[in-house]
Design an enzyme around this catalytic site. Structure first.
Site, PDB file in Angstrom:
ATOM      1  N   HIS A   1       0.828  -1.209   0.000  1.00 10.83           N
ATOM      2  CA  HIS A   1       0.000   0.000   0.000  1.00 10.83           C
ATOM      3  C   HIS A   1       0.865   1.264   0.000  1.00 10.83           C
ATOM      4  CE1 HIS A   1       0.875   0.952   4.212  1.00 10.83           C
ATOM      5  NE2 HIS A   1       0.716  -0.340   4.465  1.00 10.83           N
ATOM      6  N   GLY A   2       0.269   2.367  -0.456  1.00  8.65           N
ATOM      7  CA  GLY A   2       0.961   3.649  -0.414  1.00  8.65           C
ATOM      8  C   GLY A   2       1.137   4.137   1.022  1.00  8.65           C
TER       9      GLY A   2
ATOM     10  N   SER B   1       0.758   5.539   4.486  1.00  6.46           N
ATOM     11  CA  SER B   1      -0.408   5.778   5.327  1.00  6.46           C
ATOM     12  C   SER B   1      -0.113   6.895   6.324  1.00  6.46           C
ATOM     13  CB  SER B   1      -0.790   4.510   6.091  1.00  6.46           C
ATOM     14  OG  SER B   1       0.159   4.254   7.127  1.00  6.46           O
TER      15      SER B   1
ATOM     16  N   GLY C   1       0.168  -2.033  12.252  1.00  2.93           N
ATOM     17  CA  GLY C   1      -0.454  -3.331  12.470  1.00  2.93           C
ATOM     18  C   GLY C   1      -1.912  -3.342  12.072  1.00  2.93           C
TER      19      GLY C   1
ATOM     20  N   ARG D   1      -6.044   1.242   4.137  1.00  2.53           N
ATOM     21  CA  ARG D   1      -4.911   1.732   3.346  1.00  2.53           C
ATOM     22  C   ARG D   1      -4.635   0.855   2.130  1.00  2.53           C
ATOM     23  NH1 ARG D   1      -3.430  -0.269   8.302  1.00  2.53           N
ATOM     24  NH2 ARG D   1      -1.606  -1.627   8.550  1.00  2.53           N
TER      25      ARG D   1
ATOM     26  N   GLU E   1      -2.360  -6.802   7.782  1.00  4.30           N
ATOM     27  CA  GLU E   1      -1.008  -6.618   8.281  1.00  4.30           C
ATOM     28  C   GLU E   1      -0.802  -7.415   9.566  1.00  4.30           C
ATOM     29  OE1 GLU E   1       1.926  -6.457   8.045  1.00  4.30           O
ATOM     30  OE2 GLU E   1       2.631  -4.381   7.928  1.00  4.30           O
TER      31      GLU E   1
ATOM     32  N   ASP F   1      -0.276  -8.160  13.301  1.00 10.91           N
ATOM     33  CA  ASP F   1      -0.760  -7.517  14.515  1.00 10.91           C
ATOM     34  C   ASP F   1       0.443  -7.184  15.406  1.00 10.91           C
ATOM     35  OD1 ASP F   1      -1.953  -6.721  16.858  1.00 10.91           O
ATOM     36  OD2 ASP F   1      -3.226  -8.498  17.073  1.00 10.91           O
TER      37      ASP F   1
ATOM     38  N   LYS G   1       8.514   4.716  16.720  1.00 12.39           N
ATOM     39  CA  LYS G   1       9.670   3.853  16.978  1.00 12.39           C
ATOM     40  C   LYS G   1      10.466   4.301  18.208  1.00 12.39           C
ATOM     41  CE  LYS G   1       8.755   1.567  13.138  1.00 12.39           C
ATOM     42  NZ  LYS G   1       7.717   2.378  12.508  1.00 12.39           N
TER      43      LYS G   1
ATOM     44  N   GLY H   1       3.364  -4.496   4.372  1.00 14.31           N
ATOM     45  CA  GLY H   1       4.776  -4.853   4.408  1.00 14.31           C
ATOM     46  C   GLY H   1       5.072  -6.225   4.965  1.00 14.31           C
ATOM     47  N   ASN H   2       4.600  -6.509   6.179  1.00 10.78           N
ATOM     48  CA  ASN H   2       4.930  -7.788   6.799  1.00 10.78           C
ATOM     49  C   ASN H   2       4.155  -8.954   6.199  1.00 10.78           C
ATOM     50  OD1 ASN H   2       6.921  -7.316   9.025  1.00 10.78           O
ATOM     51  ND2 ASN H   2       5.384  -5.794   9.581  1.00 10.78           N
TER      52      ASN H   2
END
Length: 210
Positions: free
Chosen positions: A13-14, A16, A26, A64, A91, A93, A102, A162-163
């Site tokens: 996805h682009g 978010s 997540g 997203r 995605e 969790d 982060k 991603g994941n």
């Protein structure tokens, strides 16, 4: 007629709203940013330049990914293509990490612990999923729904996360737990796979349509 048969295209996805703030997302459900919208449209234009026309479309139950899918199909002039949406493609969790940026996560849990939760195949953040657990729901969906569509001379588009996509690459690209730690898929980046007669998929670099 579909220019590409037995083809699978994976797209993250682009950007978010959570990506823009460097938050663990997540199962949170942020929308795309204006940059994310532009990224999705650009991905659609590039897929069109390559001559790709899709017979099947799959995405998660999260906004997203669904927005990115809609923008890509809009750019391709395929707004009427039916899209299969399923939570199996959601995605990973992130549990207690979700909603933290982060830096906050590192302060709360330590930099090393956060690194392990993010990168390790088996480590589980509190209340969340490991990458292995994500793969355990994503891969069966691929085998049950996506692979048969591709094998039947289909050209399938999967817009995901991603994941969730990284968990698929372990099987598709034959990557072990150590190698997948270093794999990152950028927002709206796409990967193209061609299916051989034995049903195996291999990464390919399609050339622009004439």
């Amino acid at each position: 007629m579909t220019p590409f048969k037995r083809t699978l295209v994976l797209v993250r996805h682009g950007q978010s709203e959570d990506n823009a703030q460097d938050l663990f997302s997540g199962l949170r459900d942020p929308a795309l940013t204006s940059r994310g919208v532009a990224e999705a449209l650009a991905a659609g234009r590039e897929l069109g330049r390559l001559g790709l026309r899709f017979t099947h479309a799959f995405t998660s139950a999260q906004r997203r990914a669904q927005q990115t899918m809609a923008l890509i199909l809009q750019e391709l002039g395929q707004d009427d293509l039916a899209v299969r949406k399923d939570a199996a493609l959601n995605e990973r969790d992130y549990g207690a990490l979700a909603g933290l940026n982060k830096s906050q996560a590192r302060e709360r849990f330590s930099a090393e612990q956060v690194r392990v939760w993010r990168k390790s195949f088996h480590a589980v953040p509190p209340g969340g999923e490991s990458l292995a657990m994500t793969a355990a729901r994503v891969w069966p969906f691929y085998e049950r729904e996506i692979a048969p569509a591709v094998a039947d001379d289909g050209c399938a588009l999967l817009v995901g996360h991603g994941n969730a996509l990284r968990s698929m690459l372990m099987r598709l690209d034959g990557l072990g737990p150590e190698r997948i730690e270093d794999v990152n898929i950028g927002t709206a980046q796409f990967l193209v796979y061609a299916m051989a007669e034995d049903g195996r998929l291999a990464r390919t670099e399609p050339q622009p349509a004439e």
